[in-house]
Design a protein around this motif. Structure first.
Motif, short mmCIF file in Angstrom:
data_model
loop_
_atom_site.label_atom_id
_atom_site.label_comp_id
_atom_site.label_asym_id
_atom_site.label_seq_id
_atom_site.Cartn_x
_atom_site.Cartn_y
_atom_site.Cartn_z
N GLY A 171 55.71 -20.94 25.92
CA GLY A 171 56.64 -21.22 24.84
C GLY A 171 56.32 -22.47 24.05
O GLY A 171 57.14 -22.92 23.24
N MET A 172 55.13 -23.03 24.23
CA MET A 172 54.74 -24.24 23.52
C MET A 172 54.11 -23.91 22.17
O MET A 172 53.51 -22.85 22.00
CB MET A 172 53.73 -25.05 24.36
CG MET A 172 54.17 -25.32 25.78
SD MET A 172 55.60 -26.42 25.84
CE MET A 172 55.86 -26.51 27.63
N LYS A 173 54.23 -24.86 21.23
CA LYS A 173 53.49 -24.78 19.97
C LYS A 173 52.13 -25.43 20.22
O LYS A 173 52.05 -26.61 20.54
CB LYS A 173 54.22 -25.51 18.86
CG LYS A 173 55.57 -24.90 18.48
CD LYS A 173 56.23 -25.73 17.40
CE LYS A 173 57.61 -25.18 17.05
NZ LYS A 173 58.30 -26.03 16.03
N VAL A 174 51.06 -24.64 20.07
CA VAL A 174 49.75 -25.09 20.52
C VAL A 174 48.71 -24.97 19.40
O VAL A 174 48.67 -23.96 18.68
CB VAL A 174 49.28 -24.26 21.74
CG1 VAL A 174 47.93 -24.78 22.26
CG2 VAL A 174 50.31 -24.30 22.85
N GLY A 175 47.90 -26.00 19.25
CA GLY A 175 46.72 -25.96 18.39
C GLY A 175 45.48 -26.09 19.25
O GLY A 175 45.48 -26.80 20.25
N ASN A 179 46.17 -27.85 7.88
CA ASN A 179 47.63 -27.78 7.98
C ASN A 179 48.04 -27.42 9.42
O ASN A 179 48.55 -26.33 9.68
CB ASN A 179 48.17 -26.74 6.98
CG ASN A 179 49.68 -26.70 6.96
OD1 ASN A 179 50.35 -27.71 7.17
ND2 ASN A 179 50.23 -25.52 6.72
N TRP A 180 47.83 -28.35 10.34
CA TRP A 180 48.17 -28.11 11.74
C TRP A 180 49.69 -28.14 11.95
O TRP A 180 50.23 -27.35 12.72
CB TRP A 180 47.52 -29.17 12.64
CG TRP A 180 46.04 -29.09 12.74
CD1 TRP A 180 45.12 -29.91 12.14
CD2 TRP A 180 45.27 -28.14 13.50
NE1 TRP A 180 43.84 -29.53 12.47
CE2 TRP A 180 43.91 -28.45 13.31
CE3 TRP A 180 45.61 -27.06 14.32
CZ2 TRP A 180 42.88 -27.73 13.91
CZ3 TRP A 180 44.60 -26.33 14.92
CH2 TRP A 180 43.25 -26.66 14.72
N GLY A 181 50.37 -29.08 11.32
CA GLY A 181 51.82 -29.17 11.45
C GLY A 181 52.26 -29.74 12.79
O GLY A 181 51.51 -30.42 13.49
N ASP A 182 53.51 -29.44 13.16
CA ASP A 182 54.09 -29.94 14.41
C ASP A 182 53.60 -29.10 15.59
O ASP A 182 53.71 -27.87 15.57
CB ASP A 182 55.62 -29.88 14.35
CG ASP A 182 56.19 -30.80 13.28
OD1 ASP A 182 55.79 -31.97 13.25
OD2 ASP A 182 57.01 -30.34 12.47
N LEU A 183 53.07 -29.77 16.59
CA LEU A 183 52.55 -29.10 17.78
C LEU A 183 53.08 -29.79 19.03
O LEU A 183 53.28 -31.00 19.05
CB LEU A 183 51.02 -29.14 17.80
CG LEU A 183 50.27 -28.48 16.64
CD1 LEU A 183 48.78 -28.82 16.72
CD2 LEU A 183 50.47 -26.96 16.66
N ASP A 184 53.27 -28.99 20.08
CA ASP A 184 53.57 -29.59 21.38
C ASP A 184 52.28 -30.06 22.05
O ASP A 184 52.23 -31.14 22.64
CB ASP A 184 54.28 -28.56 22.28
CG ASP A 184 55.66 -28.19 21.77
OD1 ASP A 184 56.44 -29.11 21.45
OD2 ASP A 184 55.95 -26.99 21.65
#
Length: 353
Positions: free
Chosen positions: A128-132, A207-212
């Motif tokens: 459930g994480m925002k990942v790059g 444009n990576w944005g907000d990531l966990d």
């Protein structure tokens, strides 16, 4: 009892900053804002990085030192102050906003570092994480192939009046690689400066944005790329991947020492032992130690760092990597279980930092 600044200074001289082993006063980390009111003392500590991986533990150690060296009755408030930046320093980009940055590294090639990085990233996304995920191996990018996006071409979008690279999205990840921009059949004949400039562009003009979590699949060994990443980013911690054999472990030590160097000061989250044993598909209970047994486990114990995972050498990992469907997507398989366990342990390791 009367409190005065020298008592606090002397107490803080007993607290060492883990990054270089020097005490807080030697590092000039005590900011000039100390306030003493009876038995209440408030002050700030200036840390080298923002955020700094050691800030919480050092603040607690400072409080404990004052209670031990001065008096347990002192009410201590320790604040964290970000390091001051030069007025001429260019502001850092706001297009990459990760909570945690993790470098996945290896001392040598061929130990499965990219396999671990890709499966870790997908595993974190499944949690459930925002990942790059950034493939920083300029000369041998493999992430596009492992995620079956090698034919994709990132587009430019206008964001806040600036043209930015839009990362490719797959399996819940945002990902970029130099492999999207070069001919896969031709070698990348770039000098060091060209490689680092390309890497900076993927970091600051995307444009990576907000990531966990922002996962860096780094090149094997130590290079200009590593120094660029360390300079440009506040890396939360590094994961070192190795096979159990002694030749690989000798190179893994070099990678570990690079991150622990006084000038680098990146904590080691733990080790991953890849190809820990061979298990035939038809004999899932059998283990054959092709590359030696427990080599990473012994190294982790020696260095007092966690052993995050032991990944078996199974045919399914090779097949899934070539097919672009990471093994972690098969949660019932031994390799899927191992990679999901790795993702969960990395979350806990980062939380402890």
């Amino acid at each position: 009892m009367t409190l005065y600044p020298k008592l606090i200074h002397d107490a803080l001289m007993t607290v060492r900053y883990p990054g270089n082993g020097k005490n807080l006063m030697e590092n000039a980390m005590l900011y000039d804002d100390m306030r003493i009111d009876g038995m209440n003392v408030t002050f700030s500590l200036v840390f080298p990085k923002n955020p700094d991986p050691f800030s919480k533990s050092v603040c607690k150690a400072a409080e404990a030192a004052i209670h031990r060296e001065v008096s347990p009755n002192v009410n201590v408030t320790v604040n964290v102050k970000a390091p001051e930046t030069s007025a001429q320093e260019e502001p850092r980009t706001t297009y990459l906003r990760p909570k945690h940055i993790i470098a996945v590294s290896s001392g040598k090639g061929g130990v499965g570092k990219s396999t671990v990085a890709v499966n870790l990233a997908v595993g974190l996304a499944r949690l459930g994480m925002k990942v790059g995920l950034l493939d920083t191996d300029i000369f041998g990018p493999s992430v596009p192939k492992m995620l079956k996006v090698e034919d994709e071409r990132p587009i430019a979008i206008n964001f806040d009046g600036k043209d930015l690279i839009q990362p490719i999205e797959k399996y819940g990840l945002k990902l970029l690689s130099i492999g999207f921009f070069v001919d896969p059949d031709q070698p990348t004949l770039w000098r060091g400066a060209m490689a680092t400039n390309a890497l900076k562009q993927l970091l600051t003009e995307a444009n990576w944005g907000d990531l966990d979590y922002f996962i860096l699949d780094t090149p094997p060994g130590t290079s200009d790329v590593h120094l660029t990443l360390i300079h440009e980013l506040n890396i939360s911690g590094a994961i070192i991947v190795s096979t159990p054999q002694q030749v690989a472990l000798a190179d893994a030590r070099k990678g570990i020492n690079m991150y622990l160097n006084d000038k680098v000061n990146v904590p080691i989250l733990g080790l991953v032992e890849n190809m820990a044993w061979f298990t035939p598909k038809e004999l899932p209970e059998n283990k054959y130690y092709i590359f030696g047994k427990e080599g990473c486990a012994r190294l982790a114990e020696e260095l007092n760092v966690p052993l995050l995972a032991q990944i078996p050498l199974v045919q399914g990992i090779q097949e899934s990597g070539d097919a672009g469907t990471p093994a972690v997507l098969q949660p019932a398989s031994p390799e899927g279980i191992a990679f999901m366990s790795l993702a969960a342990k990395v979350v806990r390791a980062v939380d402890r930092q």
